[in-house]
Design a protein around this motif. Structure first.
Motif, PDB file in Angstrom:
ATOM      1  N   ALA A   1      -1.761   4.079  -6.160  1.00 38.34           N
ATOM      2  CA  ALA A   1      -2.841   3.758  -5.200  1.00 38.34           C
ATOM      3  C   ALA A   1      -4.198   4.087  -5.775  1.00 38.34           C
ATOM      4  CB  ALA A   1      -2.608   4.543  -3.903  1.00 38.34           C
TER       5      ALA A   1
ATOM      6  N   ARG B   1       1.213   4.156  -2.871  1.00 39.86           N
ATOM      7  CA  ARG B   1       0.976   5.586  -2.605  1.00 39.86           C
ATOM      8  C   ARG B   1       2.122   6.447  -3.136  1.00 39.86           C
ATOM      9  NH1 ARG B   1      -1.218   3.653   2.390  1.00 39.86           N
ATOM     10  NH2 ARG B   1       0.793   3.938   3.412  1.00 39.86           N
TER      11      ARG B   1
ATOM     12  N   LYS C   1       0.830  -1.207   0.000  1.00 41.60           N
ATOM     13  CA  LYS C   1       0.000   0.000   0.000  1.00 41.60           C
ATOM     14  C   LYS C   1       0.866   1.260   0.000  1.00 41.60           C
ATOM     15  CE  LYS C   1      -4.078  -1.950   2.311  1.00 41.60           C
ATOM     16  NZ  LYS C   1      -4.929  -1.904   3.533  1.00 41.60           N
TER      17      LYS C   1
END
Length: 335
Positions: free
Chosen positions: A335, A330, A326
């Protein structure tokens, strides 16, 4: 070799090589250590070279400091890193400062070995990651290996170093590399398979990071168990990330970090310890200070929870591949 076998080999080789090296601590003699790292050493080298100590961590370290000042090279073991706090004053007020206070007349060439981190459901009394409290103390060196090959070479270098070294051994890596999920083994030892640990003496310089995987999209900084978590995450998500294994956090290979982040423009820091006050904060500041005009996204930290270490939720507490993926998505805008 497994990491346990590699560490045992390093200790045996140094005991044979240098008569000033000795090992002591709780249960390290006849029993061979709670994780069997010192198994067979007392039988081979005798009671004066490998012996048991009382359950008194402050006394263990104080004795080691005296031995080091006298000219020996002691390798005391603290049975779990969680138990080291009773000896913290000795490490900070005596070992770390002895060279400076004596104008170089005395040193404290001690290597404090200790199993650290999670993986045995030991909770907040057997599974903590206290590396940041040592990194803050000028005069102490802090080393955290991630492979059997590195463990042996770094331990030999630490024993031969004239300054005090805190040598933290990730428990989850003692018998093989694991990622953040139970019973899920990570393939490979980033270029050093478990069997490829040479016999005899070799050294890995303290303060020299390793590039585990080259990449262009982002830099991941990790050490210890988290190196294997990071490798698993990168392979799973397909992002072309560069993975740097710090190996030691003091001394820190700042040049390797800067070169990588300036190349990729993005940085994610991964460590098992709690986020607040963790070593990742120092790494983030160093990256921002030296790479600000190269950064394409804010520096991310993926860490343990800011809570007491939970027994029952150990695998949720660990920063696993999913949390790192994750963060990578990002910083790379996926994301």
């Amino acid at each position: 070799m497994t990491m346990i076998q590699a560490l045992n080999s390093a200790l045996a080789d140094k005991l044979a090589d240098d008569a000033d090296v000795l090992i002591f601590g709780e249960d390290v003699g006849y029993f061979g250590g709670v994780f069997r790292v010192t198994a067979g050493l007392q039988e081979r080298f005798g009671l004066q070279r490998c012996f048991d100590a009382p359950i008194a961590e402050s006394g263990i370290i104080a004795t080691a400091i005296g031995m080091g000042a006298y000219g020996l090279r002691p390798v005391p073991e603290i049975q779990f890193a969680d138990y080291i706090l009773p000896a913290y004053d000795q490490l900070v007020s005596e070992a770390a400062r002895l060279r400076y206070r004596s104008s170089g007349e005395f040193t404290a060439p001690i290597t404090v070995r200790s199993p650290y981190g999670g993986g045995i459901f030991g909770g907040q009394t057997h599974s903590q990651s206290p590396e940041a409290i040592f990194a803050h103390i000028t005069g102490l060196k802090t080393v955290i290996p991630s492979t059997p090959y590195d463990a042996k070479g770094l331990l030999i270098a630490a024993i031969e170093d004239d300054d005090p070294v805190i040598f933290l051994e990730p428990k989850r890596l003692y018998n093989g590399p694991f990622d953040g999920r139970p019973d899920q083994q990570v393939p490979g030892w980033h270029g050093h398979p478990a069997a490829e640990v040479p016999e005899g003496l070799y050294r890995i310089p303290l303060g020299k990071a390793a590039t585990v995987r080259e990449g262009e999209a982002a830099t991941v900084l990790a050490y210890g168990t988290m190196v294997h978590v990071a490798l698993s995450a990168i392979e799973e998500c397909g992002i072309d990330a560069e993975l740097i294994d710090l190996r030691s956090i003091v001394p820190l290979d700042i040049d390797a970090i800067v070169a990588s982040v300036q190349k990729t423009g993005r940085c994610v820091i991964l460590h098992e310890a709690s986020r607040f006050g963790g070593f990742g904060g120092e790494l983030s500041a160093l990256v921002q200070e030296r790479c600000f005009y190269h950064l394409e996204a804010p520096v991310e930290r993926v860490c343990g929870w800011d809570t007491p270490y939970p027994h029952a939720f150990e695998w949720d507490y660990f920063p696993g591949p999913a949390r790192l993926i994750k963060a990578l998505r990002r910083v790379t805008g996926e994301a």
